[in-house]
Design a protein around this motif. Sequence first.
Motif, mmCIF file in Angstrom:
data_model
loop_
_atom_site.group_PDB
_atom_site.id
_atom_site.type_symbol
_atom_site.label_atom_id
_atom_site.label_comp_id
_atom_site.label_asym_id
_atom_site.label_seq_id
_atom_site.Cartn_x
_atom_site.Cartn_y
_atom_site.Cartn_z
ATOM 1 N N HIS A 202 0.821 -1.216 0.000
ATOM 2 C CA HIS A 202 0.000 0.000 0.000
ATOM 3 C C HIS A 202 0.856 1.268 0.000
ATOM 4 O O HIS A 202 0.349 2.353 -0.281
ATOM 5 N N VAL A 203 2.135 1.140 0.300
ATOM 6 C CA VAL A 203 3.071 2.262 0.234
ATOM 7 C C VAL A 203 4.264 1.824 -0.604
ATOM 8 O O VAL A 203 4.894 0.800 -0.315
ATOM 9 N N ALA A 204 4.564 2.576 -1.652
ATOM 10 C CA ALA A 204 5.675 2.253 -2.536
ATOM 11 C C ALA A 204 6.644 3.427 -2.580
ATOM 12 O O ALA A 204 6.222 4.582 -2.721
ATOM 13 N N VAL A 205 7.934 3.117 -2.487
ATOM 14 C CA VAL A 205 8.977 4.144 -2.516
ATOM 15 C C VAL A 205 10.072 3.671 -3.475
ATOM 16 O O VAL A 205 10.538 2.536 -3.384
ATOM 17 N N SER A 206 10.479 4.543 -4.379
ATOM 18 C CA SER A 206 11.564 4.233 -5.306
ATOM 19 C C SER A 206 12.475 5.439 -5.440
ATOM 20 O O SER A 206 12.026 6.583 -5.423
ATOM 21 N N PHE A 207 13.767 5.169 -5.579
ATOM 22 C CA PHE A 207 14.749 6.251 -5.724
ATOM 23 C C PHE A 207 15.929 5.725 -6.521
ATOM 24 O O PHE A 207 16.360 4.583 -6.332
ATOM 25 N N GLY A 208 16.461 6.570 -7.425
ATOM 26 C CA GLY A 208 17.584 6.123 -8.233
ATOM 27 C C GLY A 208 18.435 7.249 -8.777
ATOM 28 O O GLY A 208 18.082 8.436 -8.687
ATOM 29 N N ALA A 209 19.568 6.871 -9.344
ATOM 30 C CA ALA A 209 20.496 7.792 -10.000
ATOM 31 C C ALA A 209 20.619 7.399 -11.463
ATOM 32 O O ALA A 209 20.769 6.212 -11.784
ATOM 33 N N PHE A 210 20.582 8.413 -12.375
ATOM 34 C CA PHE A 210 20.515 8.149 -13.802
ATOM 35 C C PHE A 210 21.395 9.121 -14.569
ATOM 36 O O PHE A 210 21.814 10.157 -14.059
ATOM 37 N N LYS B 5 27.245 15.640 -14.081
ATOM 38 C CA LYS B 5 26.491 15.246 -12.904
ATOM 39 C C LYS B 5 25.416 14.220 -13.262
ATOM 40 O O LYS B 5 24.919 14.196 -14.385
ATOM 41 N N LEU B 6 25.046 13.403 -12.296
ATOM 42 C CA LEU B 6 23.969 12.453 -12.468
ATOM 43 C C LEU B 6 22.625 13.120 -12.179
ATOM 44 O O LEU B 6 22.547 14.149 -11.515
ATOM 45 N N MET B 7 21.567 12.523 -12.709
ATOM 46 C CA MET B 7 20.215 12.952 -12.393
ATOM 47 C C MET B 7 19.646 12.024 -11.323
ATOM 48 O O MET B 7 19.767 10.802 -11.418
ATOM 49 N N TYR B 8 19.028 12.599 -10.309
ATOM 50 C CA TYR B 8 18.427 11.822 -9.230
ATOM 51 C C TYR B 8 16.907 11.933 -9.324
ATOM 52 O O TYR B 8 16.368 13.021 -9.567
ATOM 53 N N ALA B 9 16.237 10.801 -9.146
ATOM 54 C CA ALA B 9 14.780 10.773 -9.278
ATOM 55 C C ALA B 9 14.184 9.868 -8.215
ATOM 56 O O ALA B 9 14.767 8.847 -7.836
ATOM 57 N N GLY B 10 12.997 10.244 -7.734
ATOM 58 C CA GLY B 10 12.334 9.443 -6.716
ATOM 59 C C GLY B 10 10.831 9.581 -6.787
ATOM 60 O O GLY B 10 10.294 10.542 -7.367
ATOM 61 N N ARG B 11 10.135 8.607 -6.212
ATOM 62 C CA ARG B 11 8.670 8.619 -6.171
ATOM 63 C C ARG B 11 8.182 7.931 -4.896
ATOM 64 O O ARG B 11 8.744 6.901 -4.485
ATOM 65 N N VAL B 12 7.139 8.501 -4.308
ATOM 66 C CA VAL B 12 6.435 7.908 -3.173
ATOM 67 C C VAL B 12 4.955 7.835 -3.533
ATOM 68 O O VAL B 12 4.381 8.827 -3.988
ATOM 69 N N GLN B 13 4.351 6.662 -3.340
ATOM 70 C CA GLN B 13 2.938 6.484 -3.656
ATOM 71 C C GLN B 13 2.233 5.786 -2.500
ATOM 72 O O GLN B 13 2.761 4.829 -1.930
ATOM 73 N N VAL B 14 1.039 6.252 -2.179
ATOM 74 C CA VAL B 14 0.229 5.665 -1.116
ATOM 75 C C VAL B 14 -1.105 5.235 -1.708
ATOM 76 O O VAL B 14 -1.796 6.040 -2.347
ATOM 77 N N ASP B 15 -1.471 3.968 -1.490
ATOM 78 C CA ASP B 15 -2.756 3.425 -1.935
ATOM 79 C C ASP B 15 -3.645 3.229 -0.715
ATOM 80 O O ASP B 15 -3.319 2.439 0.181
#
Length: 394
Positions: free
Chosen positions: A173-181, A208-218
């Motif tokens: 029900h809670v998803a978290v993702s984070f990365g470097a690209f 430089k790298l690009m950093y991206a993240g997402r948090v989702q709540v269901d």
Amino acid sequence: MMNIKKCALHTAVAMAFGLGAQLANAGATISFGEDKYISAGFGFITSYNSVEDAANNGRDRSNDFALDSARLYLSGSFNKYIKGMLNTEKSGGGSAGSNFEVIDANVQFQVTPEVSIWAGRFLSPSDRANMAGPYYSMGGGYWANIASRYGWNGGVIGRDDGVAVVTSFMEDHVAVSFGAFEGDNIFRFSGPAGARLGGQENAAVKDKLMYAGRVQVDFWDAEPGYYGTGNYFGAKDILAIGIAGRMKKDGAISTLAGVVGDYTSYSVDFLLEKKDVGPGTFSAEAAYYYYDTDDVFLAEQGKAYSAGLGYLFNDPIGWGKVMPIVRYQKFDADGLTTGGSVNTRTGADTKRFEIGANYVIAPYNSVITATVGKTDTPTTSTDNFFKLALQMQF
């Protein structure tokens, strides 16, 4: 042993994380034993488009058929801990003479049931429209490149080369993702005048790298997995909110000497889908975006909005079910980017409104969409259009 199983881009993810059938399309799978297989499939979107005053004479309606998308899907598994995917797409932004290119080529390491590591080329954490893509949205509005700009613009159709940690909690029900690209092609298809695309290590800027993240709540049903969908066609009750962001220092690079800025964007998205609302399923989506280029490219800097409504009738008519849809998108850019100078502050809006219906023969795999609408841009008058699209996945 050859058998028919769930396959393709979302199927590869489904297999990696044990997802249900609602995200998969049919495909051929060759099994080599327990948790060892190779799956293959393909999909395409083709359309007929007619736009007012868009014929060569400038007075009559245009009449054009187009292959909007064509994809080949491959996925495989060594065991229950290591999966991979390889997917291609017709490149070139839908233009004639475009070639196929790799959009997904990655491996997923399932460290624990809740934690996985993705490495290679794949969708970086971002808004729901980008994570769903054109094949899994309510009506394909993602392709318009108005609100969800990084989805079509950045990387390789929203993909980037990099690594990310993908996690879930509370029974998905809670998803978290984070990365470097890598993040070298943030403005790939919009191409603001004066933008330098790719090869940033050759420019007079730091690499430089690009950093991206997402948090989702269901709040209602859970949405397991990393890649998502924009509509479940009545398979789930969804009430979800997602927050995503990305940042790259020196990510906005002009061809003009010394003109460099940081790239930052964030978004908030919302999806509601409820079964058994009268004789069908009601769905509503909305999203807000903010893009910042340090004033280097005002044409790609500003605020964006999108909203959509849909209603899928339970009773089929012939082969499929009817789903009326309506969608509005707006990108409120800070200005125009011109060749003579980096920016012109004009306050430039791009808006698109469309209304129509999906004819859903098989969710995600066989859908016919008909819409009428209009698009307003800063440089052209209103374009009234009619579009009829066919989506198939095998």
